[in-house]
Design an enzyme around this catalytic site. Structure first.
Site, PDB file in Angstrom:
ATOM      1  N   VAL A 192      29.172   7.912  16.998  1.00  0.00           N
ATOM      2  CA  VAL A 192      27.747   7.629  16.824  1.00  0.00           C
ATOM      3  C   VAL A 192      27.416   6.508  17.796  1.00  0.00           C
ATOM      4  CG1 VAL A 192      25.938   6.910  15.242  1.00  0.00           C
ATOM      5  CG2 VAL A 192      27.811   8.344  14.408  1.00  0.00           C
ATOM      6  N   HIS A 193      26.735   6.857  18.885  1.00  0.00           N
ATOM      7  CA  HIS A 193      26.519   5.919  19.990  1.00  0.00           C
ATOM      8  C   HIS A 193      25.076   5.435  20.009  1.00  0.00           C
ATOM      9  CE1 HIS A 193      27.650   4.142  23.895  1.00  0.00           C
ATOM     10  NE2 HIS A 193      26.390   4.387  24.229  1.00  0.00           N
ATOM     11  N   ARG A 202      20.311  -2.146  13.231  1.00  0.00           N
ATOM     12  CA  ARG A 202      20.472  -0.692  13.227  1.00  0.00           C
ATOM     13  C   ARG A 202      20.624  -0.132  11.815  1.00  0.00           C
ATOM     14  NH1 ARG A 202      25.307  -0.453  17.513  1.00  0.00           N
ATOM     15  NH2 ARG A 202      25.857  -2.293  16.251  1.00  0.00           N
ATOM     16  N   THR A 218       0.837  -1.204   0.000  1.00  0.00           N
ATOM     17  CA  THR A 218       0.000   0.000   0.000  1.00  0.00           C
ATOM     18  C   THR A 218       0.868   1.248   0.000  1.00  0.00           C
ATOM     19  OG1 THR A 218      -1.748  -1.155   1.220  1.00  0.00           O
ATOM     20  CG2 THR A 218      -1.801   1.251   1.263  1.00  0.00           C
ATOM     21  N   GLY A 226      19.603  -2.482  22.033  1.00  0.00           N
ATOM     22  CA  GLY A 226      19.813  -3.893  21.698  1.00  0.00           C
ATOM     23  C   GLY A 226      20.190  -4.100  20.239  1.00  0.00           C
ATOM     24  N   ASP A 281      21.914  -7.594  13.976  1.00  0.00           N
ATOM     25  CA  ASP A 281      22.087  -6.145  14.085  1.00  0.00           C
ATOM     26  C   ASP A 281      21.074  -5.471  13.165  1.00  0.00           C
ATOM     27  OD1 ASP A 281      22.908  -3.495  14.251  1.00  0.00           O
ATOM     28  OD2 ASP A 281      25.039  -3.993  14.234  1.00  0.00           O
TER      29      ASP A 281
END
EC number: 4.1.99.12
Length: 425
Positions: A260-261, A339, A145, A304, A337
């Site tokens: 970059v944490h 992220r 959609t 996480g 991972d």
């Protein structure tokens, strides 16, 4: 791996009135939809769609169109397992016969996409199924959609598409899967992309952040400017701790020391010894403070490694039962991972960064940021703090995830006092 086409080709084809094939995730519907722009609907295009699909033709629309046309939900409580937002079915009030023919449905589709149409231009129920797309498109919901509406908008057309699932020609009781879809695409000269490709393209080419606030933050490592951002479509807030002038009259945005944490409530706030996140954050702030110029970007929503706090706690349970940090995620059906650094990259660009020295032990983070046009001139390792609780976790990051963590095989309990990396600077 099945060959895919570029998002650019798909957008160009949509703009030209052609159909494209869009595949979703194999863990979702695992189907390919035939998609074209509703305002480009023709009897021939609709007939082609009916011939090769289930025939349940839907017209995804953005929320503003649905509101203008009074398209209410088909059922008050949506029970669709994927949350597809069906509205009441419609036909064009004028210029059609029964509403079911290819010509009639093409007329209804074009009318739904017409910015001058009003609710009274349609009869209800009908033979075309409008769908309400989520605001933010595939960045908010990775469905066909939203993909249809995004593609139409990216093509410079009204945010309205036409979609239907392609049926297998080998087994007409089933839907076509990836390999068969590729053959079909080649036979009919259709571009084929994935929703994941569309998400990646939008993250890379569109601005999805907004700078909200700036304040002075005194810390034990000295004073930083805290600059707050929101991620427009994900409703997540991020903070950049900035020291010195990044770009301006006396600085060109080059050679900036950057960390970059990823958010880690258990490590950063509670001081958990299961990970090295808290010590990494502390060390990064100290190193930037010593440098006198740099950024510590605190990325919310990365808890996480992107799976979220509750899933992380579930993964901890599995780790206590013997799984490592990677296998625990996989056993939960989650990626090792998850992220994405696109938002972080946009924040760094907004802060004026052009090139950087990246504080990380994770080579994948460098790749994740490099893809967004930021030049990383050096990877600066962070100190590793080992203890009996995190040594196995660190070894897994080294062995399975490629982190550059030296000296773990010679582990002994490390003792670090508060302020070791500089105290108040």
């Amino acid at each position: 791996m099945t060959r895919l086409d570029s998002v650019e080709r798909a957008v160009a084809d949509i703009a030209a009135g052609k159909a494209v094939i869009v595949i979703d995730d194999e863990d979702r519907e695992n189907e390919g939809d035939l998609i074209f722009a509703a305002e480009k609907a023709t009897p021939e295009m609709v007939a082609f769609m009916v011939r090769y699909t289930s025939g349940y033709l839907c017209v995804p629309l953005d929320g503003a169109i649905c509101d203008r046309l009074g398209l209410l939900p088909m059922y008050a409580v949506n029970q669709d397992k994927h949350g597809t937002a069906y509205t009441v079915t419609v036909d064009a009030r004028n210029g059609v016969g029964t509403g079911i023919s290819a010509s009639d449905r093409a007329t209804t589709m074009r009318l739904l996409a017409d910015p001058t149409s009003i609710a009274e231009d349609f009869t209800r129920p009908g033979h075309v199924v409008p769908l309400r797309a989520k605001d933010g498109g595939v960045l908010r919901r990775p469905g066909h959609t939203e993909a249809a509406v995004d593609l139409a908008r990216m093509a410079g057309l009204q945010p309205a598409g036409a979609i239907c699932e392609i049926v297998s020609q080998k087994d007409e009781g089933s839907m076509a899967q990836t390999d068969e879809l590729r053959v079909f695409a080649d036979e009919h000269d259709l571009a084929m992309i994935t929703i994941a490709d569309l998400i990646e393209w939008r993250r890379k080419h569109e601005k999805h952040i907004e700078r909200i606030a700036e304040a002075r933050i005194p810390t034990r490592h000295g004073e930083f400017r805290a600059i707050g951002y929101t991620s427009i479509y994900e409703e997540v807030e991020h903070v950049a701790l900035v020291r010195g002038e990044i770009a301006g009259p006396n600085s060109d945005g080059d050679d900036v020391l950057v960390r970059v944490h990823s958010e880690c409530l258990t490590g950063d706030v509670f001081g958990s010894r299961r990970c090295d996140c808290g010590p990494q954050l502390d060390a990064a702030m100290a190193m930037v403070a010593r440098e006198g110029r740099g950024i510590v970007l605190y990325m919310r929503g990365h808890e996480g490694r992107g799976i979220g706090l509750m899933h992380k706690l579930q993964a901890y349970q599995l780790q206590d039962a013997g799984e490592d940090t990677v296998d625990a995620n996989l056993k939960l059906g989650l990626p090792a991972d998850a992220r994405d650094y696109g938002i972080g990259a946009q924040i760094l660009v907004d802060l004026g960064v052009r090139s950087m020295r990246l504080l990380t032990n994770n080579p994948a983070k460098r790749v994740g940021l490099d893809g967004y046009g930021l030049h990383i001139i050096e990877r600066v390792p962070l100190p590793v703090r080992t203890n009996a609780e995190n040594i196995r976790y660190l070894m897994t990051k080294r062995d399975k995830m490629g982190h550059d963590l030296a000296g773990l095989d010679d582990f002994h309990e490390s003792v670090h006092l508060p302020g070791e990396f500089g105290g108040a600077l």
